[in-house]
Design an enzyme around this catalytic site. Structure first.
Site, PDB file in Angstrom:
ATOM      1  N   LEU A  34      -2.377 -24.496   9.148  1.00  0.00           N
ATOM      2  CA  LEU A  34      -2.887 -25.012   7.885  1.00  0.00           C
ATOM      3  C   LEU A  34      -4.410 -25.047   7.980  1.00  0.00           C
ATOM      4  O   LEU A  34      -4.959 -25.471   8.998  1.00  0.00           O
ATOM      5  CB  LEU A  34      -2.362 -26.433   7.650  1.00  0.00           C
ATOM      6  CG  LEU A  34      -2.841 -27.084   6.359  1.00  0.00           C
ATOM      7  CD1 LEU A  34      -2.093 -26.513   5.162  1.00  0.00           C
ATOM      8  CD2 LEU A  34      -2.664 -28.591   6.412  1.00  0.00           C
ATOM      9  N   ARG A  37      -7.190 -27.122  -2.264  1.00  0.00           N
ATOM     10  CA  ARG A  37      -6.052 -26.699  -1.429  1.00  0.00           C
ATOM     11  C   ARG A  37      -4.739 -27.016  -2.117  1.00  0.00           C
ATOM     12  O   ARG A  37      -3.786 -26.230  -2.043  1.00  0.00           O
ATOM     13  CB  ARG A  37      -6.129 -27.356  -0.051  1.00  0.00           C
ATOM     14  CG  ARG A  37      -5.051 -26.834   0.896  1.00  0.00           C
ATOM     15  CD  ARG A  37      -5.208 -27.366   2.299  1.00  0.00           C
ATOM     16  NE  ARG A  37      -5.019 -28.798   2.358  1.00  0.00           N
ATOM     17  CZ  ARG A  37      -5.232 -29.543   3.438  1.00  0.00           C
ATOM     18  NH1 ARG A  37      -5.650 -28.977   4.558  1.00  0.00           N
ATOM     19  NH2 ARG A  37      -5.034 -30.842   3.425  1.00  0.00           N
ATOM     20  N   TYR A  82       1.973 -31.504  -0.775  1.00  0.00           N
ATOM     21  CA  TYR A  82       1.303 -32.796  -0.697  1.00  0.00           C
ATOM     22  C   TYR A  82      -0.124 -32.641  -0.207  1.00  0.00           C
ATOM     23  O   TYR A  82      -0.515 -31.571   0.270  1.00  0.00           O
ATOM     24  CB  TYR A  82       2.084 -33.754   0.204  1.00  0.00           C
ATOM     25  CG  TYR A  82       1.954 -33.485   1.703  1.00  0.00           C
ATOM     26  CD1 TYR A  82       2.584 -32.397   2.294  1.00  0.00           C
ATOM     27  CD2 TYR A  82       1.190 -34.320   2.510  1.00  0.00           C
ATOM     28  CE1 TYR A  82       2.460 -32.158   3.657  1.00  0.00           C
ATOM     29  CE2 TYR A  82       1.072 -34.089   3.878  1.00  0.00           C
ATOM     30  CZ  TYR A  82       1.709 -33.003   4.439  1.00  0.00           C
ATOM     31  OH  TYR A  82       1.568 -32.766   5.788  1.00  0.00           O
ATOM     32  N   ARG A  91      21.216 -29.143  -9.077  1.00  0.00           N
ATOM     33  CA  ARG A  91      20.982 -28.462  -7.806  1.00  0.00           C
ATOM     34  C   ARG A  91      21.372 -26.989  -7.864  1.00  0.00           C
ATOM     35  O   ARG A  91      22.540 -26.644  -8.056  1.00  0.00           O
ATOM     36  CB  ARG A  91      21.758 -29.156  -6.681  1.00  0.00           C
ATOM     37  CG  ARG A  91      21.399 -28.596  -5.303  1.00  0.00           C
ATOM     38  CD  ARG A  91      22.074 -29.362  -4.182  1.00  0.00           C
ATOM     39  NE  ARG A  91      21.656 -28.844  -2.880  1.00  0.00           N
ATOM     40  CZ  ARG A  91      22.185 -27.754  -2.305  1.00  0.00           C
ATOM     41  NH1 ARG A  91      23.143 -27.084  -2.908  1.00  0.00           N
ATOM     42  NH2 ARG A  91      21.743 -27.337  -1.130  1.00  0.00           N
ATOM     43  N   GLU A 149      -1.424 -25.198  16.209  1.00  0.00           N
ATOM     44  CA  GLU A 149      -2.030 -26.441  15.719  1.00  0.00           C
ATOM     45  C   GLU A 149      -1.125 -27.595  16.105  1.00  0.00           C
ATOM     46  O   GLU A 149      -0.065 -27.398  16.701  1.00  0.00           O
ATOM     47  CB  GLU A 149      -2.216 -26.383  14.199  1.00  0.00           C
ATOM     48  CG  GLU A 149      -0.903 -26.267  13.437  1.00  0.00           C
ATOM     49  CD  GLU A 149      -1.072 -26.195  11.927  1.00  0.00           C
ATOM     50  OE1 GLU A 149      -2.061 -26.731  11.393  1.00  0.00           O
ATOM     51  OE2 GLU A 149      -0.184 -25.601  11.282  1.00  0.00           O
ATOM     52  N   LYS A 208       0.683 -26.401   2.184  1.00  0.00           N
ATOM     53  CA  LYS A 208       0.888 -27.785   2.634  1.00  0.00           C
ATOM     54  C   LYS A 208       2.170 -28.312   1.987  1.00  0.00           C
ATOM     55  O   LYS A 208       2.145 -29.140   1.062  1.00  0.00           O
ATOM     56  CB  LYS A 208      -0.327 -28.655   2.315  1.00  0.00           C
ATOM     57  CG  LYS A 208      -0.364 -29.921   3.168  1.00  0.00           C
ATOM     58  CD  LYS A 208      -1.738 -30.527   3.218  1.00  0.00           C
ATOM     59  CE  LYS A 208      -1.759 -31.889   3.878  1.00  0.00           C
ATOM     60  NZ  LYS A 208      -1.329 -31.932   5.256  1.00  0.00           N
TER      61      LYS A 208
HETATM   62  N1  PDD Z   1      -1.768 -33.677   8.133  1.00  0.00           N
HETATM   63  N2  PDD Z   1      -2.185 -29.122  10.320  1.00  0.00           N
HETATM   64  C1  PDD Z   1      -1.100 -29.771   9.896  1.00  0.00           C
HETATM   65  C2  PDD Z   1       0.247 -29.211  10.207  1.00  0.00           C
HETATM   66  C3  PDD Z   1      -1.238 -30.963   9.151  1.00  0.00           C
HETATM   67  O1  PDD Z   1      -0.144 -31.613   8.717  1.00  0.00           O
HETATM   68  C4  PDD Z   1      -2.534 -31.468   8.899  1.00  0.00           C
HETATM   69  C5  PDD Z   1      -2.759 -32.727   8.100  1.00  0.00           C
HETATM   70  C6  PDD Z   1      -3.641 -30.754   9.377  1.00  0.00           C
HETATM   71  C7  PDD Z   1      -5.058 -31.209   9.128  1.00  0.00           C
HETATM   72  O2  PDD Z   1      -5.426 -31.029   7.783  1.00  0.00           O
HETATM   73  P1  PDD Z   1      -6.513 -31.985   7.100  1.00  0.00           P
HETATM   74  O3  PDD Z   1      -7.719 -31.923   7.958  1.00  0.00           O
HETATM   75  O4  PDD Z   1      -6.735 -31.365   5.768  1.00  0.00           O
HETATM   76  O5  PDD Z   1      -5.923 -33.361   7.043  1.00  0.00           O
HETATM   77  C8  PDD Z   1      -3.429 -29.577  10.077  1.00  0.00           C
HETATM   78  C9  PDD Z   1      -1.851 -34.814   7.250  1.00  0.00           C
HETATM   79  C10 PDD Z   1      -2.997 -35.713   7.552  1.00  0.00           C
HETATM   80  C11 PDD Z   1      -0.501 -35.522   7.227  1.00  0.00           C
HETATM   81  O6  PDD Z   1       0.487 -34.807   7.138  1.00  0.00           O
HETATM   82  O7  PDD Z   1      -0.449 -36.752   7.252  1.00  0.00           O
END
Ligand code: PDD
Length: 285
Positions: free
Chosen positions: A207, A52, A33, A100, A182, A149
Protein backbone atom coordinates in the site's frame (compact mmCIF):
# COMPACT_ATOMS: atom_id res chain seq x y z
CA UNK A 1 -18.83 10.15 27.51
CA UNK A 2 -20.36 7.88 24.91
CA UNK A 3 -18.56 7.72 21.59
CA UNK A 4 -20.37 9.02 18.53
CA UNK A 5 -20.24 7.47 15.07
CA UNK A 6 -21.42 8.86 11.78
CA UNK A 7 -23.51 6.27 9.93
CA UNK A 8 -25.13 7.11 6.60
CA UNK A 9 -26.14 10.67 7.39
CA UNK A 10 -26.64 10.42 11.15
CA UNK A 11 -24.47 10.91 14.23
CA UNK A 12 -25.28 8.11 16.68
CA UNK A 13 -23.96 6.75 19.97
CA UNK A 14 -21.89 3.63 19.25
CA UNK A 15 -24.41 1.33 20.90
CA UNK A 16 -27.04 2.48 18.38
CA UNK A 17 -24.67 2.65 15.39
CA UNK A 18 -25.11 -0.31 13.07
CA UNK A 19 -25.20 -1.33 9.45
CA UNK A 20 -27.60 -3.64 7.63
CA UNK A 21 -26.90 -7.41 7.63
CA UNK A 22 -26.85 -7.33 3.84
CA UNK A 23 -24.29 -4.58 3.62
CA UNK A 24 -21.72 -5.76 1.11
CA UNK A 25 -18.97 -4.67 3.43
CA UNK A 26 -20.23 -7.18 5.97
CA UNK A 27 -20.88 -9.94 3.43
CA UNK A 28 -17.98 -9.60 0.98
CA UNK A 29 -15.57 -7.09 2.52
CA UNK A 30 -16.64 -5.07 -0.52
CA UNK A 31 -15.41 -1.70 0.66
CA UNK A 32 -12.48 0.54 1.41
CA UNK A 33 -11.24 2.60 4.32
CA UNK A 34 -8.89 5.31 5.45
CA UNK A 35 -7.30 6.11 8.79
CA UNK A 36 -6.07 9.66 9.45
CA UNK A 37 -4.07 10.82 12.40
CA UNK A 38 -5.69 13.56 14.49
CA UNK A 39 -3.24 15.87 16.22
CA UNK A 40 -4.26 18.87 18.26
CA UNK A 41 -7.81 18.33 17.00
CA UNK A 42 -6.73 18.69 13.37
CA UNK A 43 -6.51 16.07 10.64
CA UNK A 44 -3.07 15.15 9.37
CA UNK A 45 -2.69 14.83 5.58
CA UNK A 46 -6.43 14.73 4.91
CA UNK A 47 -5.92 15.81 1.30
CA UNK A 48 -3.64 12.88 0.52
CA UNK A 49 -5.83 10.39 2.41
CA UNK A 50 -8.87 11.57 0.45
CA UNK A 51 -6.98 11.29 -2.82
CA UNK A 52 -6.07 7.68 -1.95
CA UNK A 53 -9.68 7.01 -0.93
CA UNK A 54 -10.85 8.21 -4.33
CA UNK A 55 -8.31 5.99 -6.03
CA UNK A 56 -9.36 2.92 -4.01
CA UNK A 57 -13.02 3.61 -4.79
CA UNK A 58 -12.31 4.07 -8.49
CA UNK A 59 -10.38 0.78 -8.63
CA UNK A 60 -13.39 -1.02 -7.12
CA UNK A 61 -15.96 0.99 -9.10
CA UNK A 62 -17.69 2.24 -5.96
CA UNK A 63 -19.03 5.80 -6.35
CA UNK A 64 -17.75 8.53 -4.04
CA UNK A 65 -20.60 8.72 -1.51
CA UNK A 66 -20.57 12.52 -1.26
CA UNK A 67 -18.40 15.36 -2.55
CA UNK A 68 -15.04 15.61 -0.77
CA UNK A 69 -15.83 18.94 0.96
CA UNK A 70 -18.94 17.33 2.53
CA UNK A 71 -16.90 14.29 3.57
CA UNK A 72 -14.37 16.62 5.13
CA UNK A 73 -17.12 18.23 7.22
CA UNK A 74 -18.22 14.78 8.45
CA UNK A 75 -14.65 13.79 9.38
CA UNK A 76 -14.08 17.01 11.33
CA UNK A 77 -17.51 16.87 12.96
CA UNK A 78 -16.92 13.28 14.12
CA UNK A 79 -13.57 14.31 15.60
CA UNK A 80 -15.22 17.29 17.31
CA UNK A 81 -18.16 15.31 18.72
CA UNK A 82 -15.77 12.75 20.19
CA UNK A 83 -13.50 15.49 21.55
CA UNK A 84 -10.45 13.86 20.03
CA UNK A 85 -7.32 15.93 20.53
CA UNK A 86 -4.75 13.28 19.63
CA UNK A 87 -6.03 10.12 18.02
CA UNK A 88 -7.43 8.69 14.84
CA UNK A 89 -10.39 9.17 12.56
CA UNK A 90 -11.59 6.11 10.64
CA UNK A 91 -13.65 6.25 7.46
CA UNK A 92 -15.19 3.25 5.74
CA UNK A 93 -17.11 3.22 2.48
CA UNK A 94 -18.75 0.05 1.18
CA UNK A 95 -20.74 -0.72 -1.95
CA UNK A 96 -23.87 -0.57 0.20
CA UNK A 97 -26.82 -2.85 0.90
CA UNK A 98 -28.09 -5.40 -1.61
CA UNK A 99 -29.42 -8.97 -1.68
CA UNK A 100 -26.42 -11.30 -1.44
CA UNK A 101 -25.10 -11.81 -4.93
CA UNK A 102 -21.43 -11.76 -5.96
CA UNK A 103 -21.91 -9.46 -8.96
CA UNK A 104 -22.39 -5.74 -8.37
CA UNK A 105 -26.02 -4.82 -7.63
CA UNK A 106 -28.01 -3.47 -10.55
CA UNK A 107 -29.18 -0.82 -10.39
CA UNK A 108 -26.20 0.41 -8.42
CA UNK A 109 -27.22 1.23 -4.81
CA UNK A 110 -25.80 3.96 -2.64
CA UNK A 111 -22.55 3.34 -0.81
CA UNK A 112 -22.58 3.05 2.99
CA UNK A 113 -20.44 5.49 4.93
CA UNK A 114 -19.25 5.07 8.50
CA UNK A 115 -16.92 7.43 10.35
CA UNK A 116 -15.58 6.89 13.87
CA UNK A 117 -12.93 8.71 15.88
CA UNK A 118 -10.98 7.75 18.94
CA UNK A 119 -8.30 9.10 21.20
CA UNK A 120 -4.86 7.57 21.34
CA UNK A 121 -2.79 7.59 24.47
CA UNK A 122 -0.06 10.03 23.47
CA UNK A 123 2.22 9.14 26.41
CA UNK A 124 2.10 5.38 25.84
CA UNK A 125 2.84 5.86 22.11
CA UNK A 126 5.86 7.98 22.96
CA UNK A 127 6.97 5.33 25.45
CA UNK A 128 6.69 2.65 22.76
CA UNK A 129 8.70 4.84 20.41
CA UNK A 130 11.46 5.26 22.95
CA UNK A 131 11.51 1.53 23.76
CA UNK A 132 11.13 0.37 20.15
CA UNK A 133 9.09 -2.65 19.12
CA UNK A 134 9.58 -6.19 17.85
CA UNK A 135 8.44 -7.57 14.52
CA UNK A 136 8.26 -11.06 13.09
CA UNK A 137 8.36 -12.07 9.44
CA UNK A 138 5.61 -14.12 7.78
CA UNK A 139 5.01 -15.24 4.18
CA UNK A 140 2.99 -12.69 2.19
CA UNK A 141 -0.18 -14.60 1.33
CA UNK A 142 -2.28 -11.63 0.27
CA UNK A 143 -3.89 -10.90 -3.09
CA UNK A 144 -2.07 -8.77 -5.65
CA UNK A 145 -4.19 -5.65 -5.23
CA UNK A 146 -2.81 -4.56 -1.87
CA UNK A 147 -2.46 -1.09 -3.42
CA UNK A 148 -6.22 -0.76 -2.78
CA UNK A 149 -6.98 0.11 0.84
CA UNK A 150 -9.68 -2.55 1.05
CA UNK A 151 -11.38 -3.63 4.28
CA UNK A 152 -10.59 -7.22 3.25
CA UNK A 153 -7.82 -7.66 5.84
CA UNK A 154 -7.95 -11.27 7.00
CA UNK A 155 -4.32 -12.11 6.11
CA UNK A 156 -3.29 -8.92 7.92
CA UNK A 157 -5.37 -9.89 10.98
CA UNK A 158 -3.81 -13.36 11.10
CA UNK A 159 -0.30 -11.99 10.61
CA UNK A 160 -0.78 -9.41 13.36
CA UNK A 161 -2.11 -12.07 15.74
CA UNK A 162 0.87 -14.30 14.95
CA UNK A 163 3.08 -11.35 15.92
CA UNK A 164 1.19 -10.79 19.18
CA UNK A 165 1.38 -14.52 19.96
CA UNK A 166 5.17 -14.20 19.80
CA UNK A 167 5.28 -11.06 21.92
CA UNK A 168 5.87 -8.81 18.88
CA UNK A 169 3.75 -5.85 17.73
CA UNK A 170 3.92 -6.16 13.96
CA UNK A 171 4.41 -8.76 11.25
CA UNK A 172 6.42 -8.04 8.11
CA UNK A 173 5.17 -9.84 5.03
CA UNK A 174 7.85 -11.48 2.88
CA UNK A 175 7.34 -12.20 -0.83
CA UNK A 176 8.47 -15.27 -2.84
CA UNK A 177 11.89 -13.68 -3.46
CA UNK A 178 12.60 -13.33 0.26
CA UNK A 179 11.99 -9.57 0.11
CA UNK A 180 9.99 -7.71 2.70
CA UNK A 181 6.85 -6.16 1.27
CA UNK A 182 5.30 -4.29 4.21
CA UNK A 183 3.81 -4.69 7.66
CA UNK A 184 0.33 -6.00 8.42
CA UNK A 185 -0.74 -2.39 9.00
CA UNK A 186 2.36 -0.32 8.21
CA UNK A 187 5.14 0.23 5.70
CA UNK A 188 8.57 -1.25 6.43
CA UNK A 189 11.93 0.55 6.39
CA UNK A 190 15.54 -0.20 7.23
CA UNK A 191 18.70 1.89 7.57
CA UNK A 192 21.79 0.15 6.19
CA UNK A 193 25.18 0.03 7.93
CA UNK A 194 26.35 2.90 5.69
CA UNK A 195 23.36 5.06 6.62
CA UNK A 196 21.06 4.65 3.63
CA UNK A 197 17.34 4.70 4.35
CA UNK A 198 15.72 1.90 2.34
CA UNK A 199 12.06 1.21 1.62
CA UNK A 200 10.29 -0.80 -1.03
CA UNK A 201 8.95 1.09 -4.07
CA UNK A 202 5.17 1.48 -4.04
CA UNK A 203 4.67 0.20 -7.56
CA UNK A 204 3.96 -3.40 -6.54
CA UNK A 205 3.29 -5.42 -3.41
CA UNK A 206 2.49 -2.67 -0.92
CA UNK A 207 0.00 0.00 0.00
CA UNK A 208 1.33 3.45 -0.84
CA UNK A 209 1.24 4.71 2.74
CA UNK A 210 0.55 8.38 3.20
CA UNK A 211 3.00 8.50 6.09
CA UNK A 212 5.53 6.87 3.75
CA UNK A 213 4.93 9.51 1.06
CA UNK A 214 5.35 12.40 3.49
CA UNK A 215 8.39 10.78 5.08
CA UNK A 216 10.06 10.49 1.65
CA UNK A 217 9.76 14.30 1.41
CA UNK A 218 11.19 14.63 4.91
CA UNK A 219 14.12 12.31 4.13
CA UNK A 220 15.03 14.27 1.00
CA UNK A 221 14.65 17.64 2.72
CA UNK A 222 16.77 16.52 5.68
CA UNK A 223 19.54 15.48 3.28
CA UNK A 224 19.51 11.78 4.19
CA UNK A 225 20.52 9.10 1.71
CA UNK A 226 17.51 7.27 0.33
CA UNK A 227 17.11 4.09 -1.71
CA UNK A 228 13.65 3.11 -2.86
CA UNK A 229 14.23 -0.57 -3.56
CA UNK A 230 13.14 -3.92 -2.17
CA UNK A 231 15.21 -5.34 0.69
CA UNK A 232 15.55 -8.93 1.89
CA UNK A 233 14.96 -10.38 5.34
CA UNK A 234 18.72 -11.04 5.56
CA UNK A 235 19.39 -7.36 4.91
CA UNK A 236 16.86 -6.42 7.56
CA UNK A 237 18.62 -8.69 10.09
CA UNK A 238 21.91 -6.95 9.26
CA UNK A 239 20.44 -3.42 9.27
CA UNK A 240 21.66 -0.69 11.57
CA UNK A 241 18.11 0.48 12.19
CA UNK A 242 14.59 -0.48 11.23
CA UNK A 243 11.23 1.20 11.62
CA UNK A 244 7.64 1.19 10.41
CA UNK A 245 5.35 4.00 9.31
CA UNK A 246 1.58 4.39 9.48
CA UNK A 247 -1.00 7.03 10.34
CA UNK A 248 -1.43 5.51 13.79
CA UNK A 249 2.27 5.05 14.62
CA UNK A 250 3.94 7.75 12.50
CA UNK A 251 7.57 6.54 12.68
CA UNK A 252 7.94 3.63 15.09
CA UNK A 253 11.41 2.13 15.68
CA UNK A 254 11.83 -1.63 15.33
CA UNK A 255 14.45 -3.10 17.68
CA UNK A 256 14.02 -6.85 17.09
CA UNK A 257 13.21 -8.83 13.96
CA UNK A 258 12.36 -12.52 14.49
CA UNK A 259 13.94 -12.26 17.93
CA UNK A 260 17.27 -10.86 16.65
CA UNK A 261 18.33 -7.42 17.82
CA UNK A 262 18.48 -4.73 15.13
CA UNK A 263 21.77 -2.86 15.45
CA UNK A 264 22.34 -2.45 19.15
CA UNK A 265 18.77 -3.44 19.95
CA UNK A 266 17.76 0.14 20.69
CA UNK A 267 15.78 2.68 18.61
CA UNK A 268 18.07 4.17 15.99
CA UNK A 269 19.14 7.78 15.68
CA UNK A 270 17.66 8.26 12.19
CA UNK A 271 14.29 6.74 13.11
CA UNK A 272 14.08 8.97 16.17
CA UNK A 273 15.01 12.06 14.15
CA UNK A 274 12.46 11.26 11.46
CA UNK A 275 9.76 10.72 14.08
CA UNK A 276 10.47 14.19 15.44
CA UNK A 277 10.66 15.77 11.97
CA UNK A 278 7.58 14.14 10.47
CA UNK A 279 4.92 16.69 11.38
CA UNK A 280 6.96 19.54 9.93
CA UNK A 281 6.33 18.00 6.51
CA UNK A 282 2.69 16.96 7.04
CA UNK A 283 -0.39 19.02 6.19
CA UNK A 284 -2.93 19.93 8.85
CA UNK A 285 -6.59 20.72 8.27
N1 PDD B 1 -2.85 0.97 8.21
N2 PDD B 1 0.38 -0.84 4.74
C1 PDD B 1 -0.73 -1.38 5.24
C2 PDD B 1 -1.07 -2.79 4.89
C3 PDD B 1 -1.58 -0.62 6.07
O1 PDD B 1 -2.71 -1.16 6.57
C4 PDD B 1 -1.21 0.71 6.39
C5 PDD B 1 -2.07 1.59 7.27
C6 PDD B 1 -0.03 1.23 5.85
C7 PDD B 1 0.43 2.64 6.12
O2 PDD B 1 -0.38 3.58 5.45
P1 PDD B 1 -0.59 5.05 6.05
O3 PDD B 1 0.77 5.61 6.25
O4 PDD B 1 -1.34 5.75 4.98
O5 PDD B 1 -1.34 4.90 7.33
C8 PDD B 1 0.74 0.43 5.02
C9 PDD B 1 -3.82 1.74 8.94
C10 PDD B 1 -3.21 2.76 9.84
C11 PDD B 1 -4.78 0.79 9.65
O6 PDD B 1 -5.19 -0.16 8.99
O7 PDD B 1 -5.14 1.02 10.81
Amino acid sequence: MSRIAYVNGRYLPHRAASVHIEDRGYQFADGVYEVCEVRGGRLVDERRHMARLQRSLTELRIPLPMPLPALSVVLHETVRRNRVGNGLVYLQVTRGVARRDFAFPSPEGSPSVVVTARRLDFASNEKRASDGMSVITVPDNRWERVDIKSVSLLPNVLAKQAAYDKGAREAWFVDHDGQVTEGASSNAWIVTADGKVVTRPAERGILRGITRTVLLDAIKAEGLKLEERPFTVAEAYAAKEAFVTSASQIVMPVVRIDGRPVGEGRPGRIAAALRTAFHRYAEFS
